[in-house]
Design a protein around this motif. Sequence first.
Motif, short mmCIF file in Angstrom:
data_model
loop_
_atom_site.label_atom_id
_atom_site.label_comp_id
_atom_site.label_asym_id
_atom_site.label_seq_id
_atom_site.Cartn_x
_atom_site.Cartn_y
_atom_site.Cartn_z
N LYS A 68 0.84 -1.20 0.00
CA LYS A 68 0.00 0.00 0.00
C LYS A 68 0.88 1.25 0.00
O LYS A 68 0.62 2.21 -0.73
N TYR A 69 1.94 1.23 0.80
CA TYR A 69 2.87 2.35 0.83
C TYR A 69 3.50 2.56 -0.55
O TYR A 69 3.60 3.69 -1.03
N LEU A 70 3.92 1.48 -1.20
CA LEU A 70 4.54 1.59 -2.52
C LEU A 70 3.57 2.18 -3.54
O LEU A 70 3.96 2.99 -4.38
N ARG A 71 2.30 1.75 -3.49
CA ARG A 71 1.31 2.27 -4.43
C ARG A 71 1.10 3.78 -4.23
O ARG A 71 0.95 4.52 -5.19
N LYS A 72 1.08 4.22 -2.98
CA LYS A 72 0.85 5.63 -2.68
C LYS A 72 2.10 6.48 -2.92
O LYS A 72 1.99 7.68 -3.12
N ASN A 73 3.26 5.87 -2.87
CA ASN A 73 4.52 6.61 -2.97
C ASN A 73 5.36 6.07 -4.12
O ASN A 73 6.44 5.55 -3.91
N LYS A 74 4.85 6.23 -5.30
CA LYS A 74 5.53 5.70 -6.48
C LYS A 74 6.93 6.32 -6.65
O LYS A 74 7.79 5.73 -7.26
#
Length: 170
Positions: A68-74
């Motif tokens: 989820k963090y990776l998706r939000k912080n591309k």
Amino acid sequence: MNEQYEAIYRKYYNRIFLFLNKLCGNRTLAEDLTQETFYQTFLSVDRFRGESDIYTFIAAIAKYTYLKYLRKNKHYANTVSLTDLEEMLCDSEECSPCFVFEYEYEQANIRSLLEKLPDKYRDVIMYRIYADMSYAQTAQAMGITENSAKVLFFRAKKRLLEDLQNGDYL
């Protein structure tokens, strides 16, 4: 309930932190993600049915928290914070700044390749290597058979090695 949750937190905090730290390669971010993981665990503990051990349940939440963090912080780059670098440096030649940067660069390449793998391959690697789960625990977390977990792990490792040899990273 709070005492039980506290006991779970104390028992699994370090293991979940290490799992997330291996995934993201950034100690500060891993601490934040670990806190978020336990917050999400607290919110969803009523959904735990006891079909797996509690660590498997928490590790799955940790994995989803990280993704989820990776998706939000591309824009997130797998970089080493100054604090992390200071902690890694020591007096021996093996821990020279050059060695540390090379090691971190290799780790960033592996994380980059891991993110590009198909979901099942990425998940099996995350659980087996980063979360240090057995094949049985990995199978439970993924909702597959233990044999399938073994096959997926073998194929995922093979794919990662091929990608590393081909230079398909960063």
